[in-house]
Design a protein around this motif. Structure first.
Motif, PDB file in Angstrom:
ATOM      1  N   TYR A  84       0.814  -1.215   0.000  1.00 59.93           N
ATOM      2  CA  TYR A  84       0.000   0.000   0.000  1.00 59.93           C
ATOM      3  C   TYR A  84       0.850   1.268   0.000  1.00 59.93           C
ATOM      4  O   TYR A  84       1.931   1.310   0.581  1.00 59.93           O
ATOM      5  CB  TYR A  84      -0.893   0.043   1.247  1.00 59.93           C
ATOM      6  CG  TYR A  84      -1.661  -1.234   1.487  1.00 59.93           C
ATOM      7  CD1 TYR A  84      -2.930  -1.421   0.955  1.00 59.93           C
ATOM      8  CD2 TYR A  84      -1.095  -2.268   2.237  1.00 59.93           C
ATOM      9  CE1 TYR A  84      -3.635  -2.596   1.173  1.00 59.93           C
ATOM     10  CE2 TYR A  84      -1.791  -3.446   2.455  1.00 59.93           C
ATOM     11  CZ  TYR A  84      -3.056  -3.607   1.916  1.00 59.93           C
ATOM     12  OH  TYR A  84      -3.740  -4.775   2.131  1.00 59.93           O
ATOM     13  N   GLN A  86      -0.822   3.990   1.266  1.00 61.30           N
ATOM     14  CA  GLN A  86      -1.366   4.433   2.549  1.00 61.30           C
ATOM     15  C   GLN A  86      -0.951   3.453   3.637  1.00 61.30           C
ATOM     16  O   GLN A  86      -1.210   2.252   3.547  1.00 61.30           O
ATOM     17  CB  GLN A  86      -2.894   4.517   2.464  1.00 61.30           C
ATOM     18  CG  GLN A  86      -3.577   4.913   3.754  1.00 61.30           C
ATOM     19  CD  GLN A  86      -4.195   3.718   4.471  1.00 61.30           C
ATOM     20  OE1 GLN A  86      -4.821   2.870   3.857  1.00 61.30           O
ATOM     21  NE2 GLN A  86      -3.993   3.644   5.761  1.00 61.30           N
ATOM     22  N   ASP A  96      -6.834   8.551  -0.992  1.00 63.65           N
ATOM     23  CA  ASP A  96      -6.145   7.287  -0.742  1.00 63.65           C
ATOM     24  C   ASP A  96      -6.435   6.276  -1.853  1.00 63.65           C
ATOM     25  O   ASP A  96      -5.536   5.597  -2.355  1.00 63.65           O
ATOM     26  CB  ASP A  96      -6.578   6.698   0.600  1.00 63.65           C
ATOM     27  CG  ASP A  96      -6.040   7.487   1.777  1.00 63.65           C
ATOM     28  OD1 ASP A  96      -4.911   7.978   1.687  1.00 63.65           O
ATOM     29  OD2 ASP A  96      -6.759   7.627   2.778  1.00 63.65           O
ATOM     30  N   GLU A 100      -3.797   4.354  -4.488  1.00 61.70           N
ATOM     31  CA  GLU A 100      -3.667   2.905  -4.591  1.00 61.70           C
ATOM     32  C   GLU A 100      -3.973   2.433  -6.010  1.00 61.70           C
ATOM     33  O   GLU A 100      -3.312   1.517  -6.530  1.00 61.70           O
ATOM     34  CB  GLU A 100      -4.615   2.213  -3.595  1.00 61.70           C
ATOM     35  CG  GLU A 100      -4.441   2.607  -2.135  1.00 61.70           C
ATOM     36  CD  GLU A 100      -3.067   2.285  -1.571  1.00 61.70           C
ATOM     37  OE1 GLU A 100      -2.278   1.565  -2.219  1.00 61.70           O
ATOM     38  OE2 GLU A 100      -2.769   2.770  -0.457  1.00 61.70           O
ATOM     39  N   THR A 364     -14.361   9.592   5.389  1.00 65.77           N
ATOM     40  CA  THR A 364     -13.329   8.578   5.513  1.00 65.77           C
ATOM     41  C   THR A 364     -13.932   7.403   6.271  1.00 65.77           C
ATOM     42  O   THR A 364     -14.589   7.598   7.284  1.00 65.77           O
ATOM     43  CB  THR A 364     -12.110   9.113   6.281  1.00 65.77           C
ATOM     44  OG1 THR A 364     -11.504  10.152   5.518  1.00 65.77           O
ATOM     45  CG2 THR A 364     -11.087   7.996   6.526  1.00 65.77           C
TER      46      THR A 364
END
Length: 383
Positions: A84, A86, A96, A100, A364
């Motif tokens: 990742y 993140q 994020d 990715e 989030t």
């Protein structure tokens, strides 16, 4: 200088020592702290195209191909051990996810150019944190051949993901029966079946937040079918007959698991009808009939739990669990029913004590890491 011929056994040993290195490579990207390991299939040849599995590790793990390779088998698949950008706990927000996806696509494109990866035959899989990532990729990256969500589940998206999952896309969901992620995994099953995906669900008895030490037979079958493999009907027949030789209750329990396997659920398969017929016969025994009634009532409560939204609904389910527990005294299902009731009570307590937070401007979603506490990682009353 004359050359001394090497013994054939020594040549063979040298080839075995060299060959693995030819099938293992690493990709280093500046965004990542560690390189991405890649395992090529043993039958890999240049000039041909190959399906691939992008395998995401769990929280605090490291990228690896070993567990996934043990389920795909040595041939046919390119296996990519993803990591990742993140760091830390899984976190889903637009920035994020975009980072990715950029890494995913760069690795995909690089392997397509260098080693024949087929971009139209990519499976994503992930363990724990990687399972949540797989859920996001299935909804946002197209086309994907399929996805395996392991020890994780589905988070209702606040990100307006395009939901690119197509009808009949194979999705495998595996989770320990005592994993705090059990309910999110059930939610994933409901979500993907609602999208028309061909969804296999496997709960691993007696396990918490862990993958079976010996792996998953159902997951191996799932990969084999994805690669145009066919089930071994002789082996299935032998297993089926062996199950029926057991005591009625034992056989009934085993047939329930056998029925959910990928090999017994292929299109046009006669297995579902045969299994259902045997289950119906076994349920004529009084001890089996009782367990079948308890199982049906328990599954009904789990279904209600997945949909509950109000305190009144939670309390109503709590009361129904009380009645079911009384009826299940002495049943082999009692422990699982008690486990689910304790989880519901924890949700009820949390809902009573926790005020509903205001939604952030930029949403989030962060599932809590599993623990020994049977609280599910998301309170269904919190929005």
């Amino acid at each position: 200088m004359s050359c001394i011929p090497l013994p054939s056994a020594l040549i063979a040993a040298l080839l075995l020592a060299i060959t693995p290195s030819l099938r293992a490579l690493e990709i280093q990207l500046p965004e990542l702290e560690v390189p991405i390991p890649v395992s090529l299939p043993e039958n890999h040849e240049a000039g041909k195209s190959w399906p691939a599995v992008f395998s995401y590790h769990g929280f605090k793990g490291r990228p690896t191909t070993h567990t996934t390779r043990s389920h795909t088998g040595p041939d046919d698949w390119i296996v990519v051990g993803m990591t990742y950008v993140q760091r830390g706990k899984y976190r889903l927000n637009p920035d994020d996810l975009a980072r990715e996806l950029r890494v995913f696509r760069r690795v995909r494109d690089q392997l397509a150019k260098s080693h024949g990866l087929d971009p139209k035959r990519i499976v994503v899989t992930g363990f724990s944190k990687g399972g949540w990532m797989t859920d996001a990729l299935l909804q946002s990256e197209s086309p994907l051949l399929g996805g395996a969500i392991l020890m994780a589940g589905h988070l209702p998206s606040q990100l307006d993901l395009p939901s690119s999952i197509k009808k009949d896309t194979p999705v495998f969901i595996g989770v320990g029966r005592r994993d705090p992620n059990y309910i999110p995994s059930l939610k994933a099953m409901v979500f993907y079946r609602g999208k028309g995906a061909r969804t296999t669900f496997e709960a691993w008895p007696d396990l918490g937040h862990e993958f079976p030490r010996d792996g998953s037979t159902a997951l191996r079958e799932w990969y084999q079918l994805l690669n145009d493999g066919k089930q071994d009907d002789d082996a299935l027949e032998k297993e089926f007959k062996g199950i029926l030789e057991g005591q009625p209750l034992e056989a009934w329990q085993a047939l329930g698991l056998f029925k959910d396997r990928p090999f017994t659920n292929t299109s046009g398969s006669p297995w579902p009808e045969r299994i259902d017929a045997e289950i119906a016969e076994l349920e004529k025994f009084p001890e089996v009939a009782r367990e079948a009634r308890l199982q049906k009532a328990h599954r009904n409560l789990l279904g209600r739990e997945l949909k509950m939204r109000t305190m009144q609904e939670i309390r109503s389910i709590d009361a129904a669990y009380g009645q079911l527990l009384a009826e299940a005294a002495g049943s082999p299902q009692l422990e699982d029913i008690q486990l689910d009731h304790r989880r519901l009570l924890a949700v009820l307590k949390q809902a009573e004590e926790t005020p509903v937070p205001q939604a952030p401007e930029r949403p989030t979603i962060t599932p809590e890491p599993p623990s020994s506490n049977p609280v599910i990682p998301l309170n269904p009353l919190v929005r």
